[in-house]
Write a protein that holds these residues in place. Sequence first.
Motif, mmCIF file in Angstrom:
data_model
loop_
_atom_site.group_PDB
_atom_site.id
_atom_site.type_symbol
_atom_site.label_atom_id
_atom_site.label_comp_id
_atom_site.label_asym_id
_atom_site.label_seq_id
_atom_site.Cartn_x
_atom_site.Cartn_y
_atom_site.Cartn_z
ATOM 1 N N GLY A 13 12.742 76.346 74.218
ATOM 2 C CA GLY A 13 13.243 75.220 73.647
ATOM 3 C C GLY A 13 12.415 74.040 73.845
ATOM 4 O O GLY A 13 11.650 73.616 74.592
ATOM 5 N N MET A 14 12.361 73.411 72.603
ATOM 6 C CA MET A 14 11.882 71.917 72.681
ATOM 7 C C MET A 14 12.792 70.906 72.226
ATOM 8 O O MET A 14 13.508 71.014 71.222
ATOM 9 C CB MET A 14 10.573 71.868 71.545
ATOM 10 N N ALA A 15 12.739 69.642 72.725
ATOM 11 C CA ALA A 15 13.587 68.613 72.362
ATOM 12 C C ALA A 15 12.885 67.286 72.891
ATOM 13 O O ALA A 15 12.617 67.100 73.886
ATOM 14 C CB ALA A 15 14.871 68.560 73.003
ATOM 15 N N TRP A 16 12.852 66.410 71.671
ATOM 16 C CA TRP A 16 12.227 64.948 72.184
ATOM 17 C C TRP A 16 13.580 64.166 72.258
ATOM 18 O O TRP A 16 14.785 64.390 71.849
ATOM 19 C CB TRP A 16 11.570 64.665 70.854
ATOM 20 N N THR A 17 13.250 62.964 73.328
ATOM 21 C CA THR A 17 14.260 62.272 73.571
ATOM 22 C C THR A 17 14.603 61.100 72.250
ATOM 23 O O THR A 17 13.608 61.011 71.585
ATOM 24 C CB THR A 17 13.980 61.431 74.718
ATOM 25 N N LYS A 45 9.921 59.131 73.548
ATOM 26 C CA LYS A 45 8.816 58.820 74.507
ATOM 27 C C LYS A 45 8.488 59.914 75.419
ATOM 28 O O LYS A 45 7.701 60.139 76.259
ATOM 29 C CB LYS A 45 9.220 57.806 75.469
ATOM 30 N N ARG A 46 9.684 61.027 75.287
ATOM 31 C CA ARG A 46 9.446 62.421 76.132
ATOM 32 C C ARG A 46 9.745 63.364 75.193
ATOM 33 O O ARG A 46 10.559 63.434 74.607
ATOM 34 C CB ARG A 46 10.246 62.112 77.421
ATOM 35 N N LEU A 47 9.100 64.614 75.844
ATOM 36 C CA LEU A 47 9.548 65.817 75.177
ATOM 37 C C LEU A 47 9.945 66.926 76.473
ATOM 38 O O LEU A 47 9.250 66.774 77.280
ATOM 39 C CB LEU A 47 8.275 66.616 74.537
ATOM 40 N N PHE A 48 10.822 67.311 76.280
ATOM 41 C CA PHE A 48 11.609 68.699 77.283
ATOM 42 C C PHE A 48 10.948 69.831 76.380
ATOM 43 O O PHE A 48 11.110 70.249 75.121
ATOM 44 C CB PHE A 48 12.914 68.316 77.355
#
Length: 296
Positions: A153-157, A161-164
Motif C-alpha cells: 500500500g501507498m497513500a499520500w496525504t 507532505k507525507r507518503l504512507f
Amino acid sequence: MVNITGAVVLHPSGCILGESPMWHNERSSCFWVDIEDCIIYEYNLLNKSCRQYQLSQRVSLVVKSNVADELILGLQGGIARFNLITETLSFITTELNADWKTYRCNDGGVDNMGRFWISTTELNHRADAGALYCVDKELVISEKLDNLSISNGMAWTADNKRLFHTDSVTRAIKSYFYDEQTGDLEFERVAVQIPTESGIPDGIALDAEGKLWIALWGGYGVGRFDVDSGEMLSFIEIPAPHVSSCAFVGEALDQLIITTAKKEMTESDLNEFPQSGHIFIIKPGTTGLPVFNCAL
C-alpha cells in the motif's frame, strides 16, 4: 473500536489474487485486477455491468492515464499502456532492475505531479529482493526504496507532505516526508504497527479525515487507523480471510471497494469461505481522496 457492518459482494469475480482497486470517474467505473489470472476487471457502477480484459502476463497495478480510454499498468515485464477500446498493450519501459522471469511488478500509485510509482517483488517474495521506483513524465526512473520484500500500500496525504507505505512482511506502515517537487522521501516514523493476530497489512487508502484504511491479509477485513496514535478506530469484517486492498469509489468517493483473494487456500478453506476472491463494497461513513492521472 467500532464494527462497521453492511459489506456486500459487488462482483463475484472469484479472483486468485484480487488487487489494485481504483476509481475512474470519467468512466463511472471501478477497476481491479486478478494478478495470477492476468485479468483487468472494469465494473460500471451506473449500469452494473462488468468487463474483463485478458492479458498474457501478470498485471498487478492499474492507474488512470492522462489519455482518455487508456490505463497505465504495472506488469510482469515492466510498465505499459493499455487501450481500453482496442485492448492493445504497449510497453513504456522494462528497465526496473528486474529479471522478469523471476520478478513482477507489485503495488504502486500516482502522485499529485503525475509521477508513476511502482514496486517490484520476486515471485516467491524473497526477502529484501524488491524495490520501489518512481518514473516521471520524461521517463526518468529513480529508485526510492530498496531491500523490500512485498512492497504494498501507498497513500499520500491531502497536503502532499507525507507518503504512507508498507513492506508487508514488517507489518509496519511507515510515514515518509515527501517532497512533491523532487519526489524525494525521508523516513519519519512507523505510523501503524499491525499485531500478528490482526493479519498482514496489504493495500491502503487514506480518507478525507486523514485516517488510514488498511486491508488485512489473514485478518478477515479492513481496519481504519489513526496515523498519530496507531490505534484501530473501526473495522469492516469481510467473509474472506485474505483481504488484499481497498479504494474509495463513486462520484462522491463515499463507497469503499475491497478486494480479496483465494490464493493459498485449501478446498476446506474455500468451502468455509466461498466468497473468497470476490469484490466487496460498503459505505463506510467517510469519503476518500481524489485519484491523480498518470502523466507518462
